[in-house]
Design an enzyme around this catalytic site. Structure first.
Site, PDB file in Angstrom:
ATOM      1  N   GLY A 114       0.478  -1.248   0.186  1.00 57.94           N
ATOM      2  CA  GLY A 114       0.607  -0.295  -0.158  1.00 57.94           C
ATOM      3  C   GLY A 114       0.906   0.934  -0.229  1.00 57.94           C
ATOM      4  O   GLY A 114       0.211   2.007   0.309  1.00 57.94           O
ATOM      5  N   LYS A 115       2.203   1.280   0.227  1.00 58.02           N
ATOM      6  CA  LYS A 115       2.855   2.060  -0.059  1.00 58.02           C
ATOM      7  C   LYS A 115       2.303   3.586   1.339  1.00 58.02           C
ATOM      8  O   LYS A 115       2.576   4.359   0.792  1.00 58.02           O
ATOM      9  CB  LYS A 115       3.336   2.569  -1.086  1.00 58.02           C
ATOM     10  CG  LYS A 115       4.261   1.966  -1.852  1.00 58.02           C
ATOM     11  CD  LYS A 115       4.970   2.019  -3.065  1.00 58.02           C
ATOM     12  CE  LYS A 115       5.179   1.008  -4.519  1.00 58.02           C
ATOM     13  NZ  LYS A 115       4.195  -0.238  -4.520  1.00 58.02           N
ATOM     14  N   PHE A 116       1.907   2.730   2.272  1.00 58.05           N
ATOM     15  CA  PHE A 116       0.660   4.089   3.276  1.00 58.05           C
ATOM     16  C   PHE A 116       2.451   5.146   4.030  1.00 58.05           C
ATOM     17  O   PHE A 116       3.692   4.229   4.279  1.00 58.05           O
ATOM     18  CB  PHE A 116       0.435   3.144   4.778  1.00 58.05           C
ATOM     19  CG  PHE A 116      -0.449   1.589   3.721  1.00 58.05           C
ATOM     20  CD1 PHE A 116      -1.884   2.175   3.592  1.00 58.05           C
ATOM     21  CD2 PHE A 116       0.164   0.913   4.334  1.00 58.05           C
ATOM     22  CE1 PHE A 116      -2.256   1.293   3.265  1.00 58.05           C
ATOM     23  CE2 PHE A 116      -0.936  -0.385   3.617  1.00 58.05           C
ATOM     24  CZ  PHE A 116      -1.769  -0.026   3.152  1.00 58.05           C
TER      25      PHE A 116
END
Length: 256
Positions: free
Chosen positions: A80-82
């Site tokens: 998600g590359k949060f």
């Protein structure tokens, strides 16, 4: 991490199968469990890309189905590359771990420890972006200290891992020299490595630059080259074998 180490040793694989599903909702719903079942014998982990699911009306349901379809013992990394302040990151962590059921996530550490630490729960794992494989990335910009942003980030992640544990790096395969630098800065942390396959990363150079002495330390991700293959199992098996031809496997890894 123990789940990953056990899987790597038992299956003798460093292959991470990326799930970036394209096609109609009907085709994707049908094909996802097929690809998972066909590639599972060769997978150290599966990595569903959040964007490819959230662009669909049934995306969260599909993600939960992916987790359910992955055989026990194989970790799921939600890509998600949060990256947000701690209070918001906590809710992203709840989504990834409590709603979806993922074992690990990818995180953008631009906001520092706030964006990373909420995901480093006991029993979970964080891969934080250090050097991505896209051409327009800014991580090679040079700071006043003379070091690139990627190196500064790696040092921060090494410090966070020493304090909190369960933190690794994302290091793209398209720059083996940078990956080698990151390995020197983070000698004990696992790297998730995208950029092999469709993006043209040099597999042999990456393995030489980043492997631990025992043959571990890297998860080599392939997404499009497996999903788009006529025979996903053959594509996964071929890449796993290519990886294994370039890596030593010592007793210390097999005993983990």
């Amino acid at each position: 991490m123990q789940k990953l180490l056990t899987r790597v040793a038992q299956a003798n694989t460093l292959l991470c199968v990326g799930l970036d599903p394209t096609g109609s909702d009907e085709d994707v719903t049908r094909r996802l469990p097929q690809v998972i079942a066909e590639t599972a014998p060769y997978a150290a982990a599966f990595k569903p890309n959040l964007a490819f699911f959230l662009s669909r009306g049934n995306g969260t349901q599909l993600l939960r189905q992916v987790v359910a379809a992955v055989p026990d013992g194989i970790p799921v990394i939600l890509d998600g590359k949060f990256g947000d302040i701690a209070n918001t990151a906590m809710h992203y962590a709840q989504f990834a771990y409590d709603v979806v059921g993922a074992d690990a996530v990818t995180v953008n550490p631009y906001m520092g420890a706030d964006a990373v630490v909420p995901f480093a729960r006991p029993g979970k794992f964080v891969f934080a972006l250090a050097k991505t494989s896209n051409q327009s990335a800014v991580q090679e910009a040079v700071l006043q200290s003379g070091e690139p942003v990627s190196d500064f980030t790696a040092k921060m992640l090494a410090d966070l891992d020493a304090t909190h544990g369960n933190i690794g790096l994302v290091a793209g395969a398209t720059d083996a020299a940078a990956l080698s630098r990151l390995r020197q800065l983070c000698p004990t942390q696992w790297f998730l490595v995208p950029g092999i396959g469709a993006q043209g990363g040099d597999l042999a150079a990456v393995l030489k630059a980043g492997l631990f002495a025992d043959g571990g330390g890297l998860l080599i991700n392939a997404s499009r080259s497996i999903w788009q293959a006529e025979d996903s199992a053959a594509a996964a098996r071929e890449l796993m074998n290519e990886i294994n031809e370039c890596r030593p496997v010592t007793a210390s890894l097999l005993n983990k």
